[in-house]
Design an enzyme around this catalytic site. Structure first.
Site, PDB file in Angstrom:
ATOM      1  N   GLU A 117      17.932 -24.215  68.403  1.00 18.11           N
ATOM      2  CA  GLU A 117      17.475 -22.897  67.924  1.00 18.11           C
ATOM      3  C   GLU A 117      16.032 -23.088  67.510  1.00 18.11           C
ATOM      4  O   GLU A 117      15.766 -23.763  66.518  1.00 18.11           O
ATOM      5  CB  GLU A 117      18.357 -22.433  66.757  1.00 18.11           C
ATOM      6  CG  GLU A 117      18.437 -20.923  66.688  1.00 18.11           C
ATOM      7  CD  GLU A 117      17.505 -20.330  65.675  1.00 18.11           C
ATOM      8  OE1 GLU A 117      16.282 -20.513  65.831  1.00 18.11           O
ATOM      9  OE2 GLU A 117      17.991 -19.703  64.734  1.00 18.11           O
ATOM     10  N   CYS A 157      13.122 -17.652  61.441  1.00 21.88           N
ATOM     11  CA  CYS A 157      12.932 -17.761  62.896  1.00 21.88           C
ATOM     12  C   CYS A 157      13.002 -16.391  63.545  1.00 21.88           C
ATOM     13  O   CYS A 157      12.390 -16.169  64.581  1.00 21.88           O
ATOM     14  CB  CYS A 157      13.941 -18.728  63.502  1.00 21.88           C
ATOM     15  SG  CYS A 157      15.626 -18.425  62.990  1.00 21.88           S
TER      16      CYS A 157
HETATM   17  P1  NDP Z   1      10.105 -29.521  63.017  1.00 19.05           P
HETATM   18  O1  NDP Z   1      10.703 -28.843  64.179  1.00 19.05           O
HETATM   19  O2  NDP Z   1       9.171 -30.632  63.298  1.00 19.05           O
HETATM   20  O3  NDP Z   1      11.254 -30.057  62.037  1.00 19.05           O
HETATM   21  C1  NDP Z   1      12.610 -29.660  62.076  1.00 19.05           C
HETATM   22  C2  NDP Z   1      13.504 -30.851  61.761  1.00 19.05           C
HETATM   23  O4  NDP Z   1      13.351 -31.851  62.746  1.00 19.05           O
HETATM   24  C3  NDP Z   1      13.170 -31.534  60.434  1.00 19.05           C
HETATM   25  O5  NDP Z   1      14.357 -31.987  59.836  1.00 19.05           O
HETATM   26  C4  NDP Z   1      12.328 -32.706  60.890  1.00 19.05           C
HETATM   27  O6  NDP Z   1      12.305 -33.741  59.952  1.00 19.05           O
HETATM   28  C5  NDP Z   1      13.052 -33.104  62.136  1.00 19.05           C
HETATM   29  N1  NDP Z   1      12.272 -33.915  63.086  1.00 19.05           N
HETATM   30  C6  NDP Z   1      10.925 -34.068  63.160  1.00 19.05           C
HETATM   31  N2  NDP Z   1      10.611 -34.871  64.215  1.00 19.05           N
HETATM   32  C7  NDP Z   1      11.775 -35.213  64.809  1.00 19.05           C
HETATM   33  C8  NDP Z   1      12.118 -36.000  65.945  1.00 19.05           C
HETATM   34  N3  NDP Z   1      11.192 -36.597  66.698  1.00 19.05           N
HETATM   35  N4  NDP Z   1      13.417 -36.138  66.280  1.00 19.05           N
HETATM   36  C9  NDP Z   1      14.379 -35.538  65.553  1.00 19.05           C
HETATM   37  N5  NDP Z   1      14.123 -34.783  64.464  1.00 19.05           N
HETATM   38  C10 NDP Z   1      12.834 -34.617  64.096  1.00 19.05           C
HETATM   39  O7  NDP Z   1       9.437 -28.390  62.152  1.00 19.05           O
HETATM   40  P2  NDP Z   1       8.310 -28.485  61.061  1.00 19.05           P
HETATM   41  O8  NDP Z   1       8.977 -28.617  59.766  1.00 19.05           O
HETATM   42  O9  NDP Z   1       7.270 -29.513  61.391  1.00 19.05           O
HETATM   43  O10 NDP Z   1       7.653 -27.043  61.247  1.00 19.05           O
HETATM   44  C11 NDP Z   1       6.773 -26.819  62.337  1.00 19.05           C
HETATM   45  C12 NDP Z   1       6.887 -25.405  62.859  1.00 19.05           C
HETATM   46  O11 NDP Z   1       8.194 -25.154  63.347  1.00 19.05           O
HETATM   47  C13 NDP Z   1       6.689 -24.344  61.813  1.00 19.05           C
HETATM   48  O12 NDP Z   1       5.340 -24.095  61.663  1.00 19.05           O
HETATM   49  C14 NDP Z   1       7.430 -23.165  62.393  1.00 19.05           C
HETATM   50  O13 NDP Z   1       6.577 -22.472  63.270  1.00 19.05           O
HETATM   51  C15 NDP Z   1       8.538 -23.808  63.203  1.00 19.05           C
HETATM   52  N6  NDP Z   1       9.840 -23.740  62.535  1.00 19.05           N
HETATM   53  C16 NDP Z   1      10.802 -22.968  63.097  1.00 19.05           C
HETATM   54  C17 NDP Z   1      12.030 -22.855  62.497  1.00 19.05           C
HETATM   55  C18 NDP Z   1      13.102 -22.019  63.054  1.00 19.05           C
HETATM   56  O14 NDP Z   1      14.016 -21.628  62.324  1.00 19.05           O
HETATM   57  N7  NDP Z   1      13.110 -21.734  64.333  1.00 19.05           N
HETATM   58  C19 NDP Z   1      12.312 -23.520  61.231  1.00 19.05           C
HETATM   59  C20 NDP Z   1      11.261 -24.353  60.749  1.00 19.05           C
HETATM   60  C21 NDP Z   1      10.057 -24.441  61.393  1.00 19.05           C
HETATM   61  P3  NDP Z   1      11.169 -33.727  58.808  1.00 19.05           P
HETATM   62  O15 NDP Z   1      11.219 -32.401  58.130  1.00 19.05           O
HETATM   63  O16 NDP Z   1      11.610 -34.787  57.908  1.00 19.05           O
HETATM   64  O17 NDP Z   1       9.867 -33.967  59.523  1.00 19.05           O
END
Ligand code: NDP
Length: 515
Positions: free
Chosen positions: A249, A283
């Site tokens: 998602e 989202c």
């Molecule tokens: P990410 O997609 O990077 O993070 C989501 C989750 O993935 C976190 O738990 C993160 O850990 C983890 N993660 C990071 N790198 C990896 C990897 N290589 N393999 C597996 N898991 C990983 O989102 P961000 O927090 O960096 O946000 C970036 C952008 O994403 C935001 O600016 C927004 O635009 C979007 N976003 C969209 C969401 C939605 O609901 N669709 C929700 C949140 C963000 P950790 O947090 O520890 O880095």
């Protein structure tokens, strides 16, 4: 400040980078700290979950449902504590936590307890094939084993723990890797399930950063990921190496289309709310609006007035004190500001807000309305994920539709009109996984409705029957009770049998008219 050292790995090896501090984004105060699990520790955690899973599966739907019913009550009885935890690590308002997280969890426990037995029941199948006449044909679902869930920071309960609920209901064990920004809610959910009688190790939390998330993908049988499209691609690529199924998602850029016959007061209230609730960090936020020219000025005036009146700040004062909370993730302030500055540099006007705000250590961005925007600007094409609302004037519904579909994203959308039949026809032409007419976001509350993105907004869906079947392996059963010693199609091949079979095929399939 609470130091949280829960669910340590059985024989903890070299912890990678020690502890992760958890900060309240509204105040800058450190509110907790959690271990940053190494890949070896994540593997140990998953191994414990794997060992616990068979007994959990054997408990059956009824046994699991009893624990879910207790959990549902626990969530309501302890809602103040859960809200306080969510608010402390996200900086969101009490209302945002109550509406989108407490209400979701309470509903979800009941929904999956009630519906899992039906969604996963054996299904009797009838076939038109002449080769299986008289045989018993069935499909059934069996839990995959250990489901890994990687969650984001915007909804630490709903979008992280929430995906574990159907996984557990199906009889899987679940290991959750919450965002390093917001791990405390997940640990509270582990405590809750423990108090409700969940057997040990069936649900475990692997706190840590992105590397812990990547390590989780290596160990589990299904990975459910919510977050950015960029990280989603990495997760899918890693899952492909193990050939495990994924649910993704991802980001969205949800368009709102306002037609000239819309109830403008309702549309304006909804535009202000569904773009700014949860600080715009949803989202399925309204991220861009297209308004037909005859009502554009009136709509913009209404929205701007409503947004200017929003109260923003630290939600510490309790319920009803602020409308818009903090920006949870520090780098997000720069993303929001860059989108606003890019728009202004290309000719947009700011009617409200337009800057980071707050003079203390907390992180906020002013609720912002932008006009004179177009698709050369990032604010109309890239996910902003903040309290901003760019509004664009369009000539007619067809132009609005073309612009709405001019996006790599396809998560949600909304159409606003008093002519609901026309609205529904337009909604069917929007390239998005879910489209509302005269509403937005609220479809997420109906767990009966599948929720999943098109294009780069995701793979698969959550909720509905598919939202639990994805956590299972589907097995087909064919049972033959009465049969001859040798079927007609078996060895040795004989010309007489071949002719007989040919005749049979002609009889069954060859009677339709040609052309
Ligand atoms: P990410 O997609 O990077 O993070 C989501 C989750 O993935 C976190 O738990 C993160 O850990 C983890 N993660 C990071 N790198 C990896 C990897 N290589 N393999 C597996 N898991 C990983 O989102 P961000 O927090 O960096 O946000 C970036 C952008 O994403 C935001 O600016 C927004 O635009 C979007 N976003 C969209 C969401 C939605 O609901 N669709 C929700 C949140 C963000 P950790 O947090 O520890 O880095």
């Amino acid at each position: 400040m609470a130091t949280v050292e829960q669910q340590p790995a059985a024989a903890s090896t070299n912890g990678r980078a020690g502890q992760i501090s958890v900060e309240n984004p509204a105040t800058g105060e450190v509110v907790g700290s959690v271990p940053n699990r190494s890949a070896a520790e994540v593997a140990e955690i998953v191994a414990r979950a794997r060992a616990a899973q068979p007994a959990w599966e054997a408990l059956g739907f009824e046994g699991r449902g009893r624990i879910f019913t207790r959990a549902q009550k626990w969530v309501i009885d302890n809602s103040d504590r859960i809200v306080a935890t969510i608010v402390s690590e996200t900086g969101k308002t009490h209302e945002d936590a109550q509406l989108a997280e407490i209400a979701y969890a309470a509903n979800a426990f009941g929904f999956w307890a009630k519906n899992a037995p039906e969604f996963l029941a054996d299904e009797r199948v009838r076939s038109a094939s002449v080769f299986v006449r008289g045989k018993r044909l069935l499909t059934r679902y069996r839990p995959l084993g250990v489901v890994g869930v990687i969650g984001p920071w915007n909804f630490p309960l709903t979008n992280s723990f929430g995906d574990c609920i159907p996984a557990l209901a199906a009889g899987n064990a679940a290991v959750l890797k919450p965002s390093e920004q917001t791990p405390l809610t997940s640990l509270l959910m582990a405590e809750m399930l423990d108090e409700c009688g969940l057997p040990p190790d069936v649900f475990l939390v692997a706190t840590g950063d992105g590397e812990a998330g990547a390590a989780l993908v290596d160990e589990v049988d299904f990975i459910m990921f919510t977050g950015s499209t960029a990280t989603g691609r990495k997760v899918a690529a890693r899952a492909a190496e193990h050939l495990i199924p994924v649910g993704l998602e991802l980001g969205g850029k949800d368009p709102m289309i306002v037609l000239s016959d819309a109830d403008l007061e309702r549309a304006a209230n909804a535009a202000a709310f569904y773009s700014m609730n949860n600080g715009g960090q949803v989202c399925i936020s309204v991220e861009r609006v297209y308004v037909e020219a005859p009502v554009y000025e009136e709509f913009v005036a209404k929205v701007t007035e409503k947004v200017r009146n929003l109260r923003q700040g630290d939600p510490a004062g309790g319920p009803g004190t602020v409308d818009v909370g903090a920006v949870t993730f520090a780098p997000q302030v720069d993303t929001i500001d860059a989108h606003v500055k890019d728009a202004v540099a290309k000719g947009a006007r700011v009617l409200s807000g337009g800057r980071p705000s707050g003079d203390g250590p907390g992180r906020f961005y002013e609720p912002t309305v932008l006009v004179d925007v177009d698709h050369t600007m990032d604010c109309m094409t890239e996910e902003t994920f903040g309290p901003t609302l760019p509004i664009m004037k369009v000539g007619d519904a067809e132009e609005a539709l073309a612009l709405a579909n001019d996006s790599p994203y396809g998560l949600q959308a909304s159409v606003w009109t008093r002519d609901t039949e026309r609205g529904e026809q337009l909604a069917r032409r929007v390239e998005a996984g879910a489209v509302c007419v005269n509403d937005a976001q609220i479809n997420y509350a109906a767990l009966e409705l599948p929720m999943g993105g098109w294009k780069t907004s995701g793979l698969g869906s959550r909720h509905g029957a598919g939202g639990i079947r994805k956590y299972c392996a589907q097995q087909t059963l064919l049972v033959t009770r009465f049969a001859p010693k040798r079927d007609l199609h078996m060895f040795p091949y004989r010309a007489r049998n071949t002719k007989l079979l040919g005749g049979l095929l002609k009889l069954v399939y060859g009677r339709g008219r040609r052309g």
